[in-house]
Write an enzyme that holds these catalytic residues in place. Structure first.
Site, PDB file in Angstrom:
ATOM      1  NE  ARG A  10      19.035 -17.127  41.407  1.00  0.00           N
ATOM      2  CZ  ARG A  10      20.154 -17.584  41.953  1.00  0.00           C
ATOM      3  NH1 ARG A  10      21.311 -17.115  41.535  1.00  0.00           N
ATOM      4  NH2 ARG A  10      20.127 -18.498  42.903  1.00  0.00           N
ATOM      5  CG  HIS A  56      26.611 -19.058  39.165  1.00  0.00           C
ATOM      6  ND1 HIS A  56      26.305 -17.742  38.865  1.00  0.00           N
ATOM      7  CD2 HIS A  56      26.338 -19.212  40.501  1.00  0.00           C
ATOM      8  CE1 HIS A  56      25.853 -17.136  39.954  1.00  0.00           C
ATOM      9  NE2 HIS A  56      25.871 -17.996  40.947  1.00  0.00           N
ATOM     10  CD  GLN A  76      29.733 -17.459  43.487  1.00  0.00           C
ATOM     11  OE1 GLN A  76      28.584 -17.117  43.757  1.00  0.00           O
ATOM     12  NE2 GLN A  76      30.771 -17.103  44.238  1.00  0.00           N
ATOM     13  CG  ASP A 135      27.258 -25.259  45.044  1.00  0.00           C
ATOM     14  OD1 ASP A 135      26.711 -24.744  46.041  1.00  0.00           O
ATOM     15  OD2 ASP A 135      26.872 -25.056  43.874  1.00  0.00           O
ATOM     16  CB  CYS A 163      29.017 -20.343  45.327  1.00  0.00           C
ATOM     17  SG  CYS A 163      28.198 -21.900  44.973  1.00  0.00           S
ATOM     18  NE  ARG A 175      27.627 -13.346  42.538  1.00  0.00           N
ATOM     19  CZ  ARG A 175      26.534 -14.113  42.680  1.00  0.00           C
ATOM     20  NH1 ARG A 175      26.520 -15.098  43.573  1.00  0.00           N
ATOM     21  NH2 ARG A 175      25.481 -13.922  41.917  1.00  0.00           N
TER      22      ARG A 175
END
Length: 315
Positions: free
Chosen positions: A101, A128, A131, A230, A270, A298
């Protein structure tokens, strides 16, 4: 060596396997699940703080019988001048997979190119993918008939993404829409039109026709099966907070805007969500808001991705 750096890194049969395994892992959680990561250690290199990403991966590795090794970027030699390539080569001698990450997407690409173990992109400033696979699985859970084809339930569906349409989530959804046979309508300020980089990648993947961009949020949500947003100020953009809040204000997902989508449309985010900024509290409280299903999934989806990658012989 196969990696998961972007949505299109898995072939269609592998995507189907990920979805099937995610469904199985979720149904069987707490009961016997084959320890597909037994005697394995997966390192997690994080340059960005997180809640869902770190916890879901650590728990997921443990539940698959493996050992998670968390490495803050400051804990290793990257910040003292060791190259990404040397780090990849060294860690490949110790661990069985890398979960990364970070900010620069080139970091995960360089780790994957130099190392000999699978690398999973747990978020970069560009993409991402974990996700997006999770979101698609979460939608399919709602739309597929019991025991039915999860991937088939996604085909022909429309997502509307509002707000900051030039960051990693809309970038990833452009690729995801192409992968899953969906359409995505992006709505944001004119200066947040998708970047040349994601346009070029979409063209290279043959996905030019899966996305549109408009400055009109109501145009974007018309006939949408999912309304998605988001945060407006991503990590690293804090100095732009005041300007972004002013620019994005017309793109808040309000009850009125949400009602302009299909009557059974889902709302997704998310997380973390900032009520009163990108979304109203009323929408967050709506029964068709499934943000916590996304968060839970997730765990199951990422376990499935790791299981698929772990099947390949070590490089």
């Amino acid at each position: 060596m196969k990696h998961f750096l972007k949505e299109t890194d898995l072939q269609s049969h592998e995507v189907a396997e990920v979805f099937a395994l995610a469904r199985e892992f979720k149904a069987k959680r707490g009961r016997h699940v084959p320890p597909v990561l037994a005697q394995q250690t997966w390192a997690m290199i994080f340059s960005k703080s997180s809640t869902r990403t770190r916890v879901s991966f650590e728990v997921g590795i443990h539940e698959l019988g493996g050992n998670p090794l968390f490495l803050n970027r400051n804990d290793i030699q990257l910040d003292r001048g060791e190259s990404i390539e040397d780090t990849a080569k060294v860690l490949s001698r110790f661990v069985h997979g890398l979960i990364v990450r970070t900010h620069d997407h080139s970091d995960v690409e360089r780790l994957a190119a130099a190392g000999s173990v699978p690398v999973i992109n747990a978020l970069t400033d560009f993409l991402h993918p974990c996700q997006i696979y999770t979101d698609a699985f979460t939608m399919a859970e709602r739309w597929a008939e019991r025991g039915g084809d999860l991937l088939a339930s996604l085909k022909g569906r429309k997502i509307a993404f509002l707000g900051d349409t030039a960051c990693n989530m809309p970038n990833s959804w452009i690729l995801g829409a192409g992968m899953f046979g969906m359409q995505i309508a992006l709505a944001g300020p004119a200066e947040f039109e998708p970047t040349a980089e994601i346009k070029a990648l979409a063209t290279a993947e043959g996905f030019d026709d899966v996305y549109t961009f408009t400055t009109d949020p109501f145009e974007a949500v018309k006939d949408a099966d999912v309304v998605y947003t988001d945060v407006w100020v991503s990590m690293g953009k804090e100095e732009e907070t005041k300007a972004r809040l002013a620019q994005m204000a017309p793109y808040q997902v309000t009850e009125e805007l949400f009602a302009s989508a299909k009557p059974d449309a889902l709302f997704m985010h998310c997380l973390p969500a900032h009520a009163g900024e990108e979304v109203s509290q009323g929408v967050l409280d709506n029964e068709r808001c499934i943000i916590f299903d996304q968060a839970e999934n997730r765990l199951h989806t990422q376990k499935a991705i790791m299981a698929v990658l772990a099947q390949q012989p070590r490089g």
